[in-house]
Design an enzyme around this catalytic site. Structure first.
Site, PDB file in Angstrom:
ATOM      1  N   ASP A 230       0.680  -1.157  -0.059  1.00  0.00           N
ATOM      2  CA  ASP A 230       0.028   0.038  -0.088  1.00  0.00           C
ATOM      3  C   ASP A 230       0.883   1.211  -0.227  1.00  0.00           C
ATOM      4  O   ASP A 230       0.970   2.003   1.021  1.00  0.00           O
ATOM      5  CB  ASP A 230      -0.916   0.103   1.226  1.00  0.00           C
ATOM      6  CG  ASP A 230      -1.800  -1.188   1.396  1.00  0.00           C
ATOM      7  OD1 ASP A 230      -2.251  -1.729   0.357  1.00  0.00           O
ATOM      8  OD2 ASP A 230      -1.847  -1.736   2.215  1.00  0.00           O
TER       9      ASP A 230
ATOM     10  N   ASP B  64      -5.991  -8.115  -4.316  1.00  0.00           N
ATOM     11  CA  ASP B  64      -7.005  -7.573  -3.288  1.00  0.00           C
ATOM     12  C   ASP B  64      -7.827  -6.826  -3.743  1.00  0.00           C
ATOM     13  O   ASP B  64      -7.678  -5.539  -3.361  1.00  0.00           O
ATOM     14  CB  ASP B  64      -6.205  -7.400  -1.835  1.00  0.00           C
ATOM     15  CG  ASP B  64      -7.065  -7.352  -0.840  1.00  0.00           C
ATOM     16  OD1 ASP B  64      -8.252  -7.886  -1.079  1.00  0.00           O
ATOM     17  OD2 ASP B  64      -6.869  -6.472   0.218  1.00  0.00           O
TER      18      ASP B  64
ATOM     19  N   LYS C 298     -11.305  -7.422  -3.566  1.00  0.00           N
ATOM     20  CA  LYS C 298     -12.526  -7.989  -3.032  1.00  0.00           C
ATOM     21  C   LYS C 298     -13.860  -7.811  -3.961  1.00  0.00           C
ATOM     22  O   LYS C 298     -14.518  -7.016  -3.460  1.00  0.00           O
ATOM     23  CB  LYS C 298     -12.541  -7.058  -1.648  1.00  0.00           C
ATOM     24  CG  LYS C 298     -11.577  -7.286  -0.781  1.00  0.00           C
ATOM     25  CD  LYS C 298     -11.721  -6.378   0.600  1.00  0.00           C
ATOM     26  CE  LYS C 298     -10.634  -6.640   1.832  1.00  0.00           C
ATOM     27  NZ  LYS C 298      -9.171  -5.876   1.358  1.00  0.00           N
TER      28      LYS C 298
ATOM     29  N   HIS D 235     -17.468  -8.032  -5.411  1.00  0.00           N
ATOM     30  CA  HIS D 235     -18.771  -8.202  -4.594  1.00  0.00           C
ATOM     31  C   HIS D 235     -19.766  -7.499  -5.713  1.00  0.00           C
ATOM     32  O   HIS D 235     -19.973  -6.264  -5.977  1.00  0.00           O
ATOM     33  CB  HIS D 235     -18.729  -7.202  -3.476  1.00  0.00           C
ATOM     34  CG  HIS D 235     -20.219  -7.357  -2.608  1.00  0.00           C
ATOM     35  ND1 HIS D 235     -19.969  -6.916  -1.387  1.00  0.00           N
ATOM     36  CD2 HIS D 235     -20.850  -8.371  -2.721  1.00  0.00           C
ATOM     37  CE1 HIS D 235     -21.316  -7.277  -0.902  1.00  0.00           C
ATOM     38  NE2 HIS D 235     -21.833  -8.177  -1.651  1.00  0.00           N
ATOM     39  N   ASP D 236     -20.394  -8.600  -6.514  1.00  0.00           N
ATOM     40  CA  ASP D 236     -21.332  -7.908  -7.505  1.00  0.00           C
ATOM     41  C   ASP D 236     -22.162  -9.120  -7.556  1.00  0.00           C
ATOM     42  O   ASP D 236     -22.234 -10.120  -7.318  1.00  0.00           O
ATOM     43  CB  ASP D 236     -20.540  -7.596  -8.555  1.00  0.00           C
ATOM     44  CG  ASP D 236     -21.494  -6.401  -9.302  1.00  0.00           C
ATOM     45  OD1 ASP D 236     -22.811  -6.422  -9.418  1.00  0.00           O
ATOM     46  OD2 ASP D 236     -20.952  -5.301  -9.715  1.00  0.00           O
ATOM     47  N   ILE D 237     -22.967  -8.989  -8.762  1.00  0.00           N
ATOM     48  CA  ILE D 237     -23.891 -10.240  -9.071  1.00  0.00           C
ATOM     49  C   ILE D 237     -23.046 -11.354  -9.835  1.00  0.00           C
ATOM     50  O   ILE D 237     -22.114 -10.837 -10.150  1.00  0.00           O
ATOM     51  CB  ILE D 237     -25.218  -9.851 -10.137  1.00  0.00           C
ATOM     52  CG1 ILE D 237     -24.381  -9.141 -11.291  1.00  0.00           C
ATOM     53  CG2 ILE D 237     -25.906  -8.801  -9.427  1.00  0.00           C
ATOM     54  CD1 ILE D 237     -25.637  -9.205 -12.757  1.00  0.00           C
TER      55      ILE D 237
ATOM     56  N   THR E  72     -12.014  -6.975   8.958  1.00  0.00           N
ATOM     57  CA  THR E  72     -11.304  -6.744  10.084  1.00  0.00           C
ATOM     58  C   THR E  72     -11.632  -5.476  10.902  1.00  0.00           C
ATOM     59  O   THR E  72     -11.116  -5.107  12.069  1.00  0.00           O
ATOM     60  CB  THR E  72      -9.658  -7.004  10.238  1.00  0.00           C
ATOM     61  OG1 THR E  72      -9.246  -6.110   9.382  1.00  0.00           O
ATOM     62  CG2 THR E  72      -9.520  -8.508  10.086  1.00  0.00           C
TER      63      THR E  72
HETATM   64  O1  C5P Z   1      -1.871  -2.560   9.011  1.00  0.00           O
HETATM   65  P1  C5P Z   1      -1.137  -2.955   7.709  1.00  0.00           P
HETATM   66  O2  C5P Z   1      -0.358  -2.051   6.888  1.00  0.00           O
HETATM   67  O3  C5P Z   1      -0.255  -4.528   7.908  1.00  0.00           O
HETATM   68  O4  C5P Z   1      -2.205  -3.574   6.885  1.00  0.00           O
HETATM   69  C1  C5P Z   1      -2.003  -4.454   5.547  1.00  0.00           C
HETATM   70  C2  C5P Z   1      -3.144  -5.017   5.051  1.00  0.00           C
HETATM   71  O5  C5P Z   1      -3.720  -5.672   5.808  1.00  0.00           O
HETATM   72  C3  C5P Z   1      -3.917  -3.596   4.337  1.00  0.00           C
HETATM   73  O6  C5P Z   1      -3.796  -3.788   2.792  1.00  0.00           O
HETATM   74  C4  C5P Z   1      -5.219  -4.016   4.703  1.00  0.00           C
HETATM   75  O7  C5P Z   1      -6.059  -4.479   3.499  1.00  0.00           O
HETATM   76  C5  C5P Z   1      -5.357  -5.031   5.556  1.00  0.00           C
HETATM   77  N1  C5P Z   1      -5.526  -4.995   6.991  1.00  0.00           N
HETATM   78  C6  C5P Z   1      -7.016  -5.386   7.425  1.00  0.00           C
HETATM   79  N2  C5P Z   1      -7.373  -5.320   8.794  1.00  0.00           N
HETATM   80  C7  C5P Z   1      -6.599  -4.621   9.376  1.00  0.00           C
HETATM   81  C8  C5P Z   1      -5.395  -4.173   9.160  1.00  0.00           C
HETATM   82  C9  C5P Z   1      -4.994  -4.255   7.765  1.00  0.00           C
HETATM   83  O8  C5P Z   1      -7.761  -6.031   6.642  1.00  0.00           O
HETATM   84  N3  C5P Z   1      -7.035  -4.524  10.671  1.00  0.00           N
END
Ligand code: C5P
Length: 230
Positions: free
Chosen positions: A9, A56, A58, A60-62, A118
């Site tokens: 990221d 990644d 994610k 989400h659609d029909i 999360t």
């Molecule tokens: O927090 P960190 O930089 O390690 O996050 C890495 C990846 O993990 C992010 O790209 C995010 O999609 C995911 N993430 C998550 N839930 C969290 C923290 C991060 O899904 N609590």
């Protein structure tokens, strides 16, 4: 042994630097919307280095739209794994599996279903869907449905990981974000985080972003984390 997936990221220049300095330690990289939007060629570059991409987005659609998306993105960018939302429903997941199985064998990506993000907590499930069951029960229900639909695994938090393995079996893969090495400046700015030391020997793939990408020595940090989960 569990694998570390480094979440890129970051800006593209930093992604290139990280892939280079982590070349010994890390085989798996997670590409999300940011890099995929601006620099989708990064997938081809990572593949050319013999490394693997978790894409990644994610989905989400029909069902038909998700099936077409999986076919198109895999044929063009050849990710090792793709994420989709289990909450898209059984038909959507089955269509995703069908799209995958219609591809040439060496192209077929692993499909991971996101259970409960999360970033959500029990109060969010109540506000959104009126769900008052414990959050773990919701995760297990979604995970079992994903397994029945033929997904390769699910995305869950470290807190539910032991239960998912117990309920869904060892072979059903897990991708766990929101984990960090607790010994190193543990940030708790997220819901449902967990320390990776506590999960050693349980999961398959752990996603780590900023603890590695923001470290002064990313390779050393990756080494420490790999040691902790041996
Ligand atoms: O927090 P960190 O930089 O390690 O996050 C890495 C990846 O993990 C992010 O790209 C995010 O999609 C995911 N993430 C998550 N839930 C969290 C923290 C991060 O899904 N609590």
């Amino acid at each position: 042994m569990a694998k570390i997936v480094v979440a890129l990221d970051v800006e593209i220049q930093d992604a290139h630097k990280l892939i280079k300095v982590l070349s010994k330690e890390i085989e798996y990289y997670k590409i999300g919307h940011k890099l995929f939007t601006n620099n989708p060629e990064i997938l081809t570059e990572i593949n050319a280095l013999g490394k693997k991409v978790f894409l990644d987005l994610k989905y989400h659609d029909i069902p038909s739209v998700v099936g077409l998306a999986i076919k198109a993105v895999t044929e063009k960018y050849k990710p090792f794994a793709i994420t989709l939302h289990t909450s898209g429903g059984p038909k959507m997941m089955q269509e995703a599996v069908k799209a995958k199985n219609d591809l040439a064998k060496d192209l077929r990506p692993l499909l991971f279903g996101v259970t409960v993000l999360t970033s959500l907590g029990a109060e969010d499930l109540k506000a959104l869907y009126g769900i008052t069951q414990p959050l773990e029960d919701v995760v297990i229900n979604l995970a079992k449905t994903a397994r029945t639909c033929g997904l390769d695994g699910i995305v869950c938090s470290g807190r539910e990981l032991p239960l998912v393995k117990k309920e869904c079996g060892k072979e059903f893969l897990t991708l766990v974000p929101g984990v960090q090495l607790a010994a190193e400046n543990f940030r708790s700015d997220q819901n449902r985080t967990a320390s990776i030391e506590d999960l050693a020997g349980i999961g398959d793939y752990f996603v780590i972003g900023r603890q590695i990408t923001g470290a002064s020595n990313p390779a050393e940090m990756a080494g420490k984390i790999l040691n902790a989960i041996k």
